[in-house]
Design a protein around this motif. Structure first.
Motif, PDB file in Angstrom:
ATOM      1  N   VAL A   1       7.939  -4.453  -0.708  1.00  0.00           N
ATOM      2  CA  VAL A   1       7.822  -4.972  -2.100  1.00  0.00           C
ATOM      3  C   VAL A   1       8.965  -4.380  -2.758  1.00  0.00           C
ATOM      4  CG1 VAL A   1       6.240  -5.234  -4.195  1.00  0.00           C
ATOM      5  CG2 VAL A   1       5.042  -4.822  -1.954  1.00  0.00           C
ATOM      6  N   GLY A   2       9.855  -5.508  -3.288  1.00  0.00           N
ATOM      7  CA  GLY A   2      11.128  -5.093  -3.897  1.00  0.00           C
ATOM      8  C   GLY A   2      12.251  -5.323  -3.153  1.00  0.00           C
ATOM      9  N   GLY A   3      13.016  -6.107  -3.809  1.00  0.00           N
ATOM     10  CA  GLY A   3      14.309  -6.328  -2.860  1.00  0.00           C
ATOM     11  C   GLY A   3      15.591  -5.848  -3.569  1.00  0.00           C
ATOM     12  N   GLY A   4      15.553  -4.550  -4.078  1.00  0.00           N
ATOM     13  CA  GLY A   4      16.595  -3.780  -4.749  1.00  0.00           C
ATOM     14  C   GLY A   4      17.062  -2.953  -3.656  1.00  0.00           C
ATOM     15  N   PRO A   5      17.953  -1.921  -4.092  1.00  0.00           N
ATOM     16  CA  PRO A   5      18.855  -1.144  -2.884  1.00  0.00           C
ATOM     17  C   PRO A   5      18.049  -0.457  -1.845  1.00  0.00           C
ATOM     18  CG  PRO A   5      19.917  -0.954  -5.133  1.00  0.00           C
ATOM     19  CD  PRO A   5      18.669  -1.703  -5.397  1.00  0.00           C
ATOM     20  N   ALA A   6      16.791   0.101  -2.318  1.00  0.00           N
ATOM     21  CA  ALA A   6      15.745   0.871  -1.605  1.00  0.00           C
ATOM     22  C   ALA A   6      15.344  -0.293  -0.626  1.00  0.00           C
ATOM     23  CB  ALA A   6      14.818   1.742  -2.281  1.00  0.00           C
ATOM     24  N   GLY A   7      14.502  -1.380  -1.258  1.00  0.00           N
ATOM     25  CA  GLY A   7      13.730  -2.126  -0.424  1.00  0.00           C
ATOM     26  C   GLY A   7      14.578  -2.925   0.651  1.00  0.00           C
ATOM     27  N   SER A   8      15.808  -3.263   0.255  1.00  0.00           N
ATOM     28  CA  SER A   8      16.524  -3.997   1.126  1.00  0.00           C
ATOM     29  C   SER A   8      17.257  -3.211   2.040  1.00  0.00           C
ATOM     30  CB  SER A   8      18.020  -4.748   0.204  1.00  0.00           C
ATOM     31  OG  SER A   8      17.542  -5.755  -0.564  1.00  0.00           O
ATOM     32  N   THR A   9      17.382  -1.942   1.907  1.00  0.00           N
ATOM     33  CA  THR A   9      18.297  -1.068   2.875  1.00  0.00           C
ATOM     34  C   THR A   9      16.901  -0.858   3.854  1.00  0.00           C
ATOM     35  OG1 THR A   9      19.585  -0.117   1.339  1.00  0.00           O
ATOM     36  CG2 THR A   9      18.921   1.395   3.389  1.00  0.00           C
TER      37      THR A   9
ATOM     38  N   GLY B   1      -2.002 -17.269  -4.615  1.00  0.00           N
ATOM     39  CA  GLY B   1      -1.713 -18.390  -3.300  1.00  0.00           C
ATOM     40  C   GLY B   1      -1.145 -17.916  -2.310  1.00  0.00           C
ATOM     41  N   PHE B   2      -0.993 -16.548  -2.067  1.00  0.00           N
ATOM     42  CA  PHE B   2      -0.442 -15.964  -0.886  1.00  0.00           C
ATOM     43  C   PHE B   2      -1.042 -14.743  -0.593  1.00  0.00           C
ATOM     44  CE2 PHE B   2       2.459 -12.447   0.435  1.00  0.00           C
ATOM     45  CZ  PHE B   2       3.052 -13.225   1.587  1.00  0.00           C
ATOM     46  N   GLU B   3      -1.133 -14.484   0.813  1.00  0.00           N
ATOM     47  CA  GLU B   3      -1.991 -13.112   1.577  1.00  0.00           C
ATOM     48  C   GLU B   3      -0.987 -12.997   2.822  1.00  0.00           C
ATOM     49  OE1 GLU B   3      -6.293 -11.657   2.754  1.00  0.00           O
ATOM     50  OE2 GLU B   3      -6.024 -13.761   1.940  1.00  0.00           O
ATOM     51  N   ALA B   4      -0.652 -11.431   3.141  1.00  0.00           N
ATOM     52  CA  ALA B   4      -0.054 -11.329   4.054  1.00  0.00           C
ATOM     53  C   ALA B   4      -0.551  -9.662   4.555  1.00  0.00           C
ATOM     54  CB  ALA B   4       1.760 -11.373   3.923  1.00  0.00           C
ATOM     55  N   ALA B   5      -0.618  -9.682   5.763  1.00  0.00           N
ATOM     56  CA  ALA B   5      -1.068  -8.431   6.363  1.00  0.00           C
ATOM     57  C   ALA B   5       0.041  -7.677   7.297  1.00  0.00           C
ATOM     58  CB  ALA B   5      -2.264  -8.538   7.393  1.00  0.00           C
ATOM     59  N   ALA B   6      -0.100  -6.472   7.366  1.00  0.00           N
ATOM     60  CA  ALA B   6       0.986  -5.763   8.194  1.00  0.00           C
ATOM     61  C   ALA B   6       0.268  -4.295   8.289  1.00  0.00           C
ATOM     62  CB  ALA B   6       2.475  -5.323   7.033  1.00  0.00           C
ATOM     63  N   ASP B   7       1.181  -3.644   9.368  1.00  0.00           N
ATOM     64  CA  ASP B   7       0.816  -2.212   9.696  1.00  0.00           C
ATOM     65  C   ASP B   7       1.015  -1.418   8.510  1.00  0.00           C
ATOM     66  OD1 ASP B   7      -0.453  -2.818  12.255  1.00  0.00           O
ATOM     67  OD2 ASP B   7       1.837  -2.950  13.027  1.00  0.00           O
ATOM     68  N   TYR B   8       2.253  -1.483   7.662  1.00  0.00           N
ATOM     69  CA  TYR B   8       2.623  -0.319   6.726  1.00  0.00           C
ATOM     70  C   TYR B   8       3.142  -1.414   5.521  1.00  0.00           C
ATOM     71  CZ  TYR B   8       2.366   2.503  10.994  1.00  0.00           C
ATOM     72  OH  TYR B   8       1.954   3.097  12.091  1.00  0.00           O
ATOM     73  N   LEU B   9       3.347  -0.462   4.661  1.00  0.00           N
ATOM     74  CA  LEU B   9       3.622  -0.968   3.106  1.00  0.00           C
ATOM     75  C   LEU B   9       4.821  -0.004   2.661  1.00  0.00           C
ATOM     76  CD1 LEU B   9       3.493  -3.050   0.924  1.00  0.00           C
ATOM     77  CD2 LEU B   9       1.606  -1.221  -0.066  1.00  0.00           C
ATOM     78  N   VAL B  10       6.024  -0.611   2.340  1.00  0.00           N
ATOM     79  CA  VAL B  10       7.108   0.118   1.495  1.00  0.00           C
ATOM     80  C   VAL B  10       6.963  -0.278   0.038  1.00  0.00           C
ATOM     81  CG1 VAL B  10       9.371   0.453   1.588  1.00  0.00           C
ATOM     82  CG2 VAL B  10       8.524   0.629   3.684  1.00  0.00           C
ATOM     83  N   CYS B  11       6.820   0.768  -0.794  1.00  0.00           N
ATOM     84  CA  CYS B  11       6.711   0.133  -2.041  1.00  0.00           C
ATOM     85  C   CYS B  11       8.074   0.468  -2.776  1.00  0.00           C
ATOM     86  CB  CYS B  11       5.709   0.816  -2.927  1.00  0.00           C
ATOM     87  SG  CYS B  11       4.206   0.741  -2.247  1.00  0.00           S
ATOM     88  N   ALA B  12       9.034  -0.582  -3.016  1.00  0.00           N
ATOM     89  CA  ALA B  12      10.230  -0.470  -3.613  1.00  0.00           C
ATOM     90  C   ALA B  12      10.424  -1.312  -4.762  1.00  0.00           C
ATOM     91  CB  ALA B  12      11.494  -0.372  -2.819  1.00  0.00           C
ATOM     92  N   ASP B  13       9.283  -1.414  -5.511  1.00  0.00           N
ATOM     93  CA  ASP B  13       9.257  -2.160  -6.467  1.00  0.00           C
ATOM     94  C   ASP B  13       9.492  -1.486  -8.062  1.00  0.00           C
ATOM     95  OD1 ASP B  13       6.730  -0.489  -6.228  1.00  0.00           O
ATOM     96  OD2 ASP B  13       5.571  -2.024  -7.455  1.00  0.00           O
TER      97      ASP B  13
END
Length: 382
Positions: free
Chosen positions: A9-17, A133-145
Motif C-alpha cells: 500500500v503506497g507507491g512512493g520510494p519505499a513501496g515501489s522499491t 468496490g475492491f477486495e484482494a488477498a495476500a500472504d503479507y502486507l507492506v504498509c508504505a502509505d
C-alpha cells in the motif's frame, strides 16, 4: 477476489522499491495507492547522493539540479557558504522521481492499482484488504502509505512514533532568479527550539519550505512567507502550497508483526538532523522485500523490525544526537556557534561525506566520543 503473495500500500520510494525487488524475485505483487500517478508530493525533493547508490538504475532523467554549494544563515545574518567540491545531493520533483521508481516496479512485474483507498485490513491467517468496490488477498502486507499511515494503523502498527510538521511551496520565480540559485541549497536557521527553512533549486520552480516542531505548525505559513520576502521573491507566483508530517522512530516502536510491516515514512524512518527520509525509505523498502521473500511459504515478518533496528536505527540515533547538539548549541550561543561553523570545516565536510555515502552519521559521531553524553545532558536540561 484476486490473490497475491504480497500487497504493497503506497507507491512512493519505499513501496515501489519493495515491490520492484519482490516482483523481480518472482513474487506476485500488487501495489495500491489512493492517488493517480504521477501525483504531486509535498517534499523539498533533496535526495542525498547516497540514495542513488541504493538503486540499480539511473535517475538522471528526473534530476532537476545537483548541488555542491550549501549556503547557511541565521535569521538572515551570519551567512556563509560551504563548497563540497562535488555534488552531495540531487534535486527532484517528487512526482517525476516517484513515477520513475513505480515504473521500474511495474517493469519487474508488479501490478499497480491507483485511485484505491484501503478502508479495511484483515490479518486473520493471511491478509485481506478492502476498498470501495475492491477486495484482494495476500500472504503479507507492506504498509508504505506515508507519515499518516492509515493502513499501518489498521494493521495495528506504528503507535507512539514522534513527528514534526513541514510546510512547502513551489515558487515560479523569474528565470534570472532561478539561475542565481543553481547548484546551491539554502538553509536558514534560527527557529526555536529547532527547525530550519530551506530553498532547493529546480528547473522551473524554487522549492521553499520549513520544518518545525508540531506545536508550531500554526506559524509555518507566516514563517515561509517571511522567508520568501527576505529572499526578494515576494512578488513571485506561488504555484503550490502544502503541509505534511515527518515521523521519527526513536526506540522500539512496533513496525512489524507476523503478516504486516511498515516501511519509509510510515515507520518514522527520517533523521532528526536534516529531516530527510527518502534514502531511508529506499533502504527500508529493500529490507521489506528481503523479509517478505524470506517469509514466503509460511514465515513471519517480525524479523523485519530486528533488521531495521540493526541496519537503519544506529544511523537515526546518531543523527538525532548530532541534531540535538547542533540545534542546542545554536540555541544557546547562536553567533559563536555560527562563527565556529563557518571557520572550522570538519562539521560540513563530515556532513557532505555522509550525504554522498562516503561515511555515516554513526561513524562521524563515533569520532566525537563525548557526543552521546553531551547530547544526553543537553536533553536532560530541556
Amino acid at each position: 477476489m484476486s490473490r497475491f503473495d504480497v500487497i504493497v500500500v503506497g507507491g512512493g520510494p519505499a513501496g515501489s522499491t519493495a515491490a520492484r525487488e519482490m516482483a523481480a524475485a518472482g513474487a506476485r505483487v500488487l501495489v495500491v495507492d489512493r492517488a493517480e500517478f504521477p501525483r504531486y508530493k509535498a517534499c523539498g525533493g533533496g535526495i542525498p547522493l547516497r540514495t542513488e547508490k541504493l538503486l540499480p538504475f539511473p535517475i538522471d532523467s528526473v534530476v532537476e539540479d545537483s548541488v555542491s554549494l550549501l549556503q547557511v544563515s541565521y535569521q538572515g545574518r551570519s551567512r556563509f557558504v560551504r563548497d563540497s567540491g562535488q555534488p552531495f545531493a540531487h534535486m527532484v520533483m517528487r512526482e517525476r522521481f516517484d513515477q520513475l521508481l513505480l515504473e521500474q516496479a511495474k517493469k519487474a512485474g508488479a501490478e499497480f492499482r491507483p485511485g484505491t483507498v484501503v478502508r479495511e485490513v484483515s490479518l486473520d491467517g493471511g491478509v485481506t484488504v478492502r476498498a470501495e468496490g475492491f477486495e484482494a488477498a495476500a500472504d503479507y502486507l507492506v504498509c508504505a502509505d506515508g507519515a499518516h499511515s492509515p493502513v499501518g494503523k489498521l494493521a495495528g502498527l506504528g503507535e507512539g512514533i514522534a513527528e514534526c510538521a513541514a510546510w512547502e511551496v513551489e515558487v515560479r520565480a523569474p528565470a534570472v532568479r532561478r539561475l542565481a540559485y543553481r547548484n546551491t541549497a539554502l538553509i536558514e536557521l534560527g527557529y526555536r527550539p529547532w527547525g530550519y527553512a530551506w530553498l532547493f533549486p529546480k528547473r522551473e520552480v524554487l522549492s521553499i519550505g520549513i520544518v518545525l516542531p508540531p506545536d508550531q505548525a500554526g506559524d509555518m505559513k507566516d514563517h515561509v512567507r517571511a522567508y520568501i520576502d527576505s529572499l526578494g521573491l515576494g512578488s513571485a507566483e506561488v504555484e503550490i502550497a502544502r503541509g505534511h508530517k515527518i515521523r521519527f522512530r526513536r526506540g522500539g516502536e512496533r513496525i512489524a508483526n507476523e503478516r504486516a510491516l511498515l516501511a519509509g515514512d510510515s515507520a518514522g524512518l527520517a533523521d532528526e538532523f536534516t529531516e530527510e527520509g527518502i534514502s531511508y525509505a529506499v533502504e527500508s523498502g529493500r529490507l521489506a522485500a528481503r523479509n517478505v521473500l524470506r517469509s514466503l511459504g509460511g514465515g513471519s515478518l517480525a524479523s523485519y523490525q530486528a533488521d531495521v533496528d540493526r541496519e537503519i536505527m544506529p544511523e537515526l540515533r546518531a543523527a538525532r544526537q548530532i541534531g540535538f547538539m547542533f540545534y542546542g548549541m545554536l540555541r544557546r550561543a547562536p553567533r559563536p556557534w555560527m562563527f565556529a561553523s563557518s571557520k572550522f570545516p570538519y562539521l560540513w565536510d563530515a556532513f557532505f561525506a555522509v550525504q554522498r555515502g562516503e561515511s555515516t552519521y554513526a561513524r562521524e559521531a563515533a569520532r566525537v566520543p563525548l557526543l552521546p553524553g553531551i547530547a544526553q545532558r543537553m536533553l536532560d536540561r530541556e
